[in-house]
Design a protein around this motif. Structure first.
Motif, mmCIF file in Angstrom:
data_model
loop_
_atom_site.group_PDB
_atom_site.id
_atom_site.type_symbol
_atom_site.label_atom_id
_atom_site.label_comp_id
_atom_site.label_asym_id
_atom_site.label_seq_id
_atom_site.Cartn_x
_atom_site.Cartn_y
_atom_site.Cartn_z
ATOM 1 N N ARG A 179 0.862 -1.178 0.000
ATOM 2 C CA ARG A 179 0.000 0.000 0.000
ATOM 3 C C ARG A 179 0.900 1.230 0.000
ATOM 4 N NH1 ARG A 179 -5.099 1.848 1.412
ATOM 5 N NH2 ARG A 179 -5.209 3.781 2.625
ATOM 6 N N VAL A 208 -10.169 5.541 -8.643
ATOM 7 C CA VAL A 208 -11.022 5.285 -7.475
ATOM 8 C C VAL A 208 -10.928 3.811 -7.067
ATOM 9 C CG1 VAL A 208 -13.423 5.168 -6.694
ATOM 10 C CG2 VAL A 208 -12.604 7.187 -7.919
ATOM 11 N N VAL A 211 -7.859 3.150 -4.982
ATOM 12 C CA VAL A 211 -8.030 3.639 -3.609
ATOM 13 C C VAL A 211 -8.934 2.689 -2.823
ATOM 14 C CG1 VAL A 211 -8.939 5.515 -2.188
ATOM 15 C CG2 VAL A 211 -7.622 6.032 -4.256
ATOM 16 N N LYS A 212 -10.028 2.252 -3.429
ATOM 17 C CA LYS A 212 -10.995 1.400 -2.728
ATOM 18 C C LYS A 212 -10.404 0.052 -2.347
ATOM 19 C CE LYS A 212 -15.416 3.277 -4.290
ATOM 20 N NZ LYS A 212 -16.660 3.023 -5.060
ATOM 21 N N ARG A 213 -9.533 -0.495 -3.198
ATOM 22 C CA ARG A 213 -8.953 -1.796 -2.849
ATOM 23 C C ARG A 213 -7.714 -1.678 -1.972
ATOM 24 N NH1 ARG A 213 -4.574 -3.743 -6.004
ATOM 25 N NH2 ARG A 213 -4.287 -2.775 -8.066
ATOM 26 N N GLY A 214 -7.373 -0.454 -1.578
ATOM 27 C CA GLY A 214 -6.296 -0.265 -0.616
ATOM 28 C C GLY A 214 -4.907 -0.265 -1.191
ATOM 29 N N GLU A 217 -3.404 5.379 -0.951
ATOM 30 C CA GLU A 217 -4.271 6.357 -0.286
ATOM 31 C C GLU A 217 -4.724 7.430 -1.264
ATOM 32 O OE1 GLU A 217 -3.181 7.975 3.536
ATOM 33 O OE2 GLU A 217 -1.860 6.261 3.928
ATOM 34 N N MET A 218 -3.841 7.799 -2.180
ATOM 35 C CA MET A 218 -4.159 8.813 -3.181
ATOM 36 C C MET A 218 -3.605 8.387 -4.534
ATOM 37 S SD MET A 218 -3.620 12.505 -1.303
ATOM 38 C CE MET A 218 -1.934 12.230 -0.744
ATOM 39 N N THR A 232 -9.030 10.289 -3.826
ATOM 40 C CA THR A 232 -8.778 9.929 -2.435
ATOM 41 C C THR A 232 -9.996 9.172 -1.926
ATOM 42 O OG1 THR A 232 -9.798 11.878 -1.395
ATOM 43 C CG2 THR A 232 -7.519 12.112 -2.183
ATOM 44 N N ALA A 233 -9.959 8.746 -0.675
ATOM 45 C CA ALA A 233 -11.107 8.044 -0.102
ATOM 46 C C ALA A 233 -12.311 8.959 0.034
ATOM 47 C CB ALA A 233 -10.724 7.458 1.252
ATOM 48 N N ASP A 234 -12.093 10.271 0.060
ATOM 49 C CA ASP A 234 -13.178 11.222 0.307
ATOM 50 C C ASP A 234 -13.744 11.856 -0.952
ATOM 51 O OD1 ASP A 234 -12.890 10.894 3.111
ATOM 52 O OD2 ASP A 234 -11.201 12.299 3.092
ATOM 53 N N GLU A 235 -12.897 12.014 -2.000
ATOM 54 C CA GLU A 235 -13.368 12.767 -3.153
ATOM 55 C C GLU A 235 -12.464 12.527 -4.357
ATOM 56 O OE1 GLU A 235 -13.047 16.988 -2.381
ATOM 57 O OE2 GLU A 235 -11.137 16.717 -1.343
#
Length: 316
Positions: A179, A208, A211-214, A217-218, A232-235
């Protein structure tokens, strides 16, 4: 500010010159010659220092050209450590045709690097206490494909953040086995990773997904003149490149990454760091050949971002 260490396993000496017209057979007299230290991690360190930050670069170098590369880095005041190898450091060159404005780039593969030679770089990373470690550039021939994945694990175990900018096996194996904090593929490199060409929507979905599968982080995807996106995880952030007069696109991606890492290491919010990276990438195309971004150009272009922080810009 967190300390920054960059790693370049396949560096270059970059030669650049201009000719009026590129023609076969005939001699073409070059002008405006430049000689610069090159390779992803080296360029990232050059950008960070240009902005006013601190960075140390570790690179593999061999033969007379390795010594020349080390001398060029000394000329530019780059804190560095060269890891000796048996092979000769590669020399790449680019020619700009003044009549058309096109760049012609010739990039050799570089020397083969044994597992033992590459392992020395891991030992150096293991011995350093760096807040950010940036591994950037292609993998040399014969280098273990998991070298960046192992490097990432070392950095994470020491509490640091690992940043990756590579392609092919270097990118694929690392994202499969570790990661990373930030990965910066180009649109083409991301397409190679997923196995097919991508448009902007496809790039967004692929970023995306990573990021979702880890895997990261960005994920910052650079798209040349079309700008970049950051997942990112947020946007998901999307920003076009400021309109500038293009001298040469060489080094724009490294300038983007160097500025973004510097900003993050200096405590900037993610959005501000992303926008600074966009400004630095645009600043790089204002300079000829293998010259990278200039601080004064970044300072001028960053406020063009709709979300620019004027207080942060004042500190550039």
């Amino acid at each position: 500010m967190s300390s920054i260490l960059t790693v370049t396993l396949n560096p270059t000496i970059d030669l650049f010159g201009e000719v009026e017209v590129v023609r076969p057979i005939r001699k073409m007299r070059m002008s405006e010659q430049q000689y610069d230290p090159g390779g992803g991690g080296i360029n990232v360190a050059r950008v960070i220092i240009e902005i006013g930050g601190d960075a140390e670069t570790v690179f593999l170098g061999g033969g007379a050209t390795g010594a020349w590369l080390d001398a060029l880095l000394a000329r530019d005041g780059i804190q560095r450590r060269m890891v000796p190898i048996v092979g000769e450091t590669r020399v790449a060159f680019a020619v700009q045709e003044r009549g058309s404005g096109f760049d012609y780039r010739f990039v050799p593969p570089g020397p083969a690097v044994s597992a033992e030679e590459a392992e020395t770089c891991l030992d150096i990373v293991r011995a350093r206490q760096a807040g950010y470690v940036v591994a950037s550039g292609s993998l040399p021939a014969d280098t273990p494909p998991d070298i960046y994945a192992r490097m990432a694990q070392i950095v994470v175990e020491k509490g640091g953040r690992f940043v990756l900018d590579s392609s092919g096996e270097g990118l694929c194996v690392t994202l499969e086995r570790s990661r990373v904090f930030l990965v910066k593929p180009s649109l083409g490199e991301l397409g190679q990773l997923v196995g097919h060409e991508l448009d902007e929507q496809g790039a967004r979905e692929a970023a995306v997904g990573l990021v979702k599968r880890g895997a990261a982080e960005m994920v910052a995807v650079t798209m040349g003149a079309q700008g970049a996106l950051l997942a990112t995880a947020d946007e998901v952030l999307r920003m076009p490149t400021p309109r500038v007069k293009v001298r040469s696109a060489i080094g724009a991606g490294d300038s983007f990454l160097g500025a973004m890492v510097w900003a993050l290491s200096s405590g900037w919010a993610v959005k501000g760091a992303f926008h600074l990276g966009i400004a630095a990438g645009a600043a790089a195309v204002l300079t000829p050949g293998t010259k990278l971004c200039r601080r004064e150009d970044i300072r001028a272009l960053y406020p063009m971002s709709p979300d620019a922080d004027t207080e942060l810009a004042a500190g550039l």
